[in-house]
Design a protein around this motif. Structure first.
Motif, PDB file in Angstrom:
ATOM      1  N   PRO A 150       0.828  -1.209   0.000  1.00  0.00           N
ATOM      2  CA  PRO A 150       0.000   0.000   0.000  1.00  0.00           C
ATOM      3  C   PRO A 150       0.859   1.254   0.000  1.00  0.00           C
ATOM      4  O   PRO A 150       2.059   1.205   0.291  1.00  0.00           O
ATOM      5  CB  PRO A 150      -0.782  -0.130   1.308  1.00  0.00           C
ATOM      6  N   LYS A 151       0.257   2.379  -0.311  1.00  0.00           N
ATOM      7  CA  LYS A 151       0.994   3.636  -0.219  1.00  0.00           C
ATOM      8  C   LYS A 151       1.385   3.915   1.225  1.00  0.00           C
ATOM      9  O   LYS A 151       2.418   4.521   1.483  1.00  0.00           O
ATOM     10  CB  LYS A 151       0.161   4.774  -0.798  1.00  0.00           C
ATOM     11  N   THR A 157      -4.386   8.783  -0.456  1.00  0.00           N
ATOM     12  CA  THR A 157      -5.808   8.460  -0.299  1.00  0.00           C
ATOM     13  C   THR A 157      -6.090   6.961  -0.291  1.00  0.00           C
ATOM     14  O   THR A 157      -7.249   6.552  -0.279  1.00  0.00           O
ATOM     15  CB  THR A 157      -6.619   9.115  -1.419  1.00  0.00           C
ATOM     16  N   ASP A 158      -5.019   6.160  -0.283  1.00  0.00           N
ATOM     17  CA  ASP A 158      -5.167   4.702  -0.278  1.00  0.00           C
ATOM     18  C   ASP A 158      -4.278   4.145   0.827  1.00  0.00           C
ATOM     19  O   ASP A 158      -3.055   4.120   0.690  1.00  0.00           O
ATOM     20  CB  ASP A 158      -4.748   4.148  -1.646  1.00  0.00           C
ATOM     21  N   GLN A 161     -11.784   9.536   5.487  1.00  0.00           N
ATOM     22  CA  GLN A 161     -12.644   9.807   4.334  1.00  0.00           C
ATOM     23  C   GLN A 161     -13.103  11.264   4.295  1.00  0.00           C
ATOM     24  O   GLN A 161     -13.181  11.863   3.218  1.00  0.00           O
ATOM     25  CB  GLN A 161     -13.833   8.859   4.352  1.00  0.00           C
ATOM     26  N   GLY A 194      -9.794  10.931   1.901  1.00  0.00           N
ATOM     27  CA  GLY A 194      -9.325   9.575   1.674  1.00  0.00           C
ATOM     28  C   GLY A 194     -10.350   8.739   0.915  1.00  0.00           C
ATOM     29  O   GLY A 194     -11.556   8.956   1.031  1.00  0.00           O
ATOM     30  N   LYS A 195      -9.859   7.768   0.169  1.00  0.00           N
ATOM     31  CA  LYS A 195     -10.755   6.951  -0.664  1.00  0.00           C
ATOM     32  C   LYS A 195     -10.751   5.484  -0.245  1.00  0.00           C
ATOM     33  O   LYS A 195     -11.780   4.925   0.080  1.00  0.00           O
ATOM     34  CB  LYS A 195     -10.354   7.091  -2.136  1.00  0.00           C
ATOM     35  N   SER A 196      -9.589   4.849  -0.281  1.00  0.00           N
ATOM     36  CA  SER A 196      -9.516   3.414   0.014  1.00  0.00           C
ATOM     37  C   SER A 196      -8.934   3.199   1.402  1.00  0.00           C
ATOM     38  O   SER A 196      -7.803   3.605   1.684  1.00  0.00           O
ATOM     39  CB  SER A 196      -8.648   2.703  -1.033  1.00  0.00           C
ATOM     40  N   THR A 252      -8.351   0.107   4.031  1.00  0.00           N
ATOM     41  CA  THR A 252      -8.379  -1.343   4.209  1.00  0.00           C
ATOM     42  C   THR A 252      -7.980  -1.700   5.626  1.00  0.00           C
ATOM     43  O   THR A 252      -6.854  -1.406   6.048  1.00  0.00           O
ATOM     44  CB  THR A 252      -7.425  -2.037   3.213  1.00  0.00           C
TER      45      THR A 252
END
Length: 344
Positions: A206-207, A280-281, A309, A313-315, A317
């Motif tokens: 992930p980032k 954002t991920d 969010q 932010g988008k993703s 997990t």
């Protein structure tokens, strides 16, 4: 199985066959989500001097007059949002039962019926004194006490040990006792964490992976508590095992309570800042918890996710706690076996 000791008189009480006990302890859970159940649980938890170490004259009026009047409502709502309605218990209780069942099966395969495995909660039920009492009555002449906290903290490991020793003080025939040290740097624990990351992310880096630990007042660190350092080392060992570059893993702290400065960075603020920076991920995990609970199922996937969010932010997990994952259960069983050395 019970019997009278050899050469004992006829009126000697029968005794159970000697056993070795393994007592696994977790933080605790309210019995239900109603106001009075939550109030009882919070009163016990927040009255613990290991958790809140302010003088009683200063803290108890605040606790009794303000916190225990209002907080049972909000905490009850948080628990209701994650409650296992089918079993009528908290997720922590459900998971802890599964963990103990899996460990007991492994111990039985290894040692037969010579080892008795039980669990208790530091706060709430089943209480530590009640379970110790039942284990002694069942014949446990030796008890290994395992607090389910990978990293040591006075407010978690130490208070669990305190309660265990207080329970032993009530026993006429006191069993021999051992406690298990923090296990944050065991290779098999780090391996279990790394595999949980790899399974959830499917090999994708992930980032940013936010590794969020339960917080504590910064003052506790300055007074000698090793928790902060053990959390940082957990993150470093996890990064080394995953083989990721510097900068991918961030260590943060959640569940801030009160006005005092706590360990930083605060998770809820950090994830929002990441989103504002264009990251954002993200993925997030909480290695300080051996079982998913209100802090992970409600706080991380509620307040912390919403903060991320809301900031763009988008993703998001979430990587679950190790729970009753077979690798986790194998690691804990190996830890138990090592600490039973010389006893069995």
């Amino acid at each position: 199985m019970t019997a009278r000791p050899q050469n004992a008189p006829a009126d000697h009480p029968v005794l159970p066959k000697p056993k070795i006990g393994v007592l696994i302890a977790n933080l605790g859970t309210p019995d239900a989500t109603d106001y009075w159940s939550m109030r009882r649980y919070l009163k016990e938890f927040l009255s613990d001097k290991r958790v809140i170490d302010y003088p009683a004259w200063k803290w108890q009026p605040i606790l009794q007059g303000i916190i225990l009047t209002k907080r049972p409502f909000t905490s009850g709502a948080n628990y209701r949002s994650i409650w296992n309605n089918e079993a009528n218990e908290s997720p922590m209780m459900t998971i802890t039962k599964a963990q103990v069942s899996a460990i007991a099966e492994r111990c039985a395969n290894r040692w037969g019926n010579r080892v008795m495995v039980e669990f208790c909660m530091r706060y709430g039920n089943p209480s530590t004194p009640d379970v110790v009492e039942s284990m002694v009555k069942a014949g446990c002449e030796k008890i290994l006490f395992l607090p389910l906290y990978p990293q040591y903290a006075g407010a978690t490991t130490a208070t669990a040990n305190d309660q265990f020793f207080r329970a032993l003080m009530t026993q006429k025939w006191q069993p021999a006792a051992r406690t298990v040290s923090a296990y944050f740097d065991r290779p098999d624990y780090i391996e279990a964490l790394a595999r949980s990351v790899e399974r959830k992310l499917g090999g994708v880096i992930p980032k940013r992976l936010v590794v969020s630990y339960h917080g504590m007042p910064k003052r506790y660190l300055l007074e000698g508590d090793p928790y902060y350092c053990q959390c940082q080392k957990t993150s470093r060992l996890l990064q080394a095992r995953l083989g990721w570059a510097d900068g991918v893993i961030d260590t943060t702290f959640q569940s801030v309570f009160g006005r005092e400065e706590w360990l930083k960075p605060y998770t809820v603020e950090h994830v929002a800042e990441l989103a504002r920076q264009g990251i954002t991920d993200i993925a997030i995990m909480s290695p300080a918890f051996a079982a998913d609970c209100v802090e992970t199922l409600e706080e991380i996937q509620g307040e912390i996710q919403h903060a991320f969010q809301d900031a763009g932010g988008k993703s998001f997990t979430y990587i679950p706690c190790l729970n009753d994952d077979p690798g986790h259960m194998d690691m804990l069983t190996a830890l138990i076996a090592e600490n039973l050395g010389g006893w069995i």
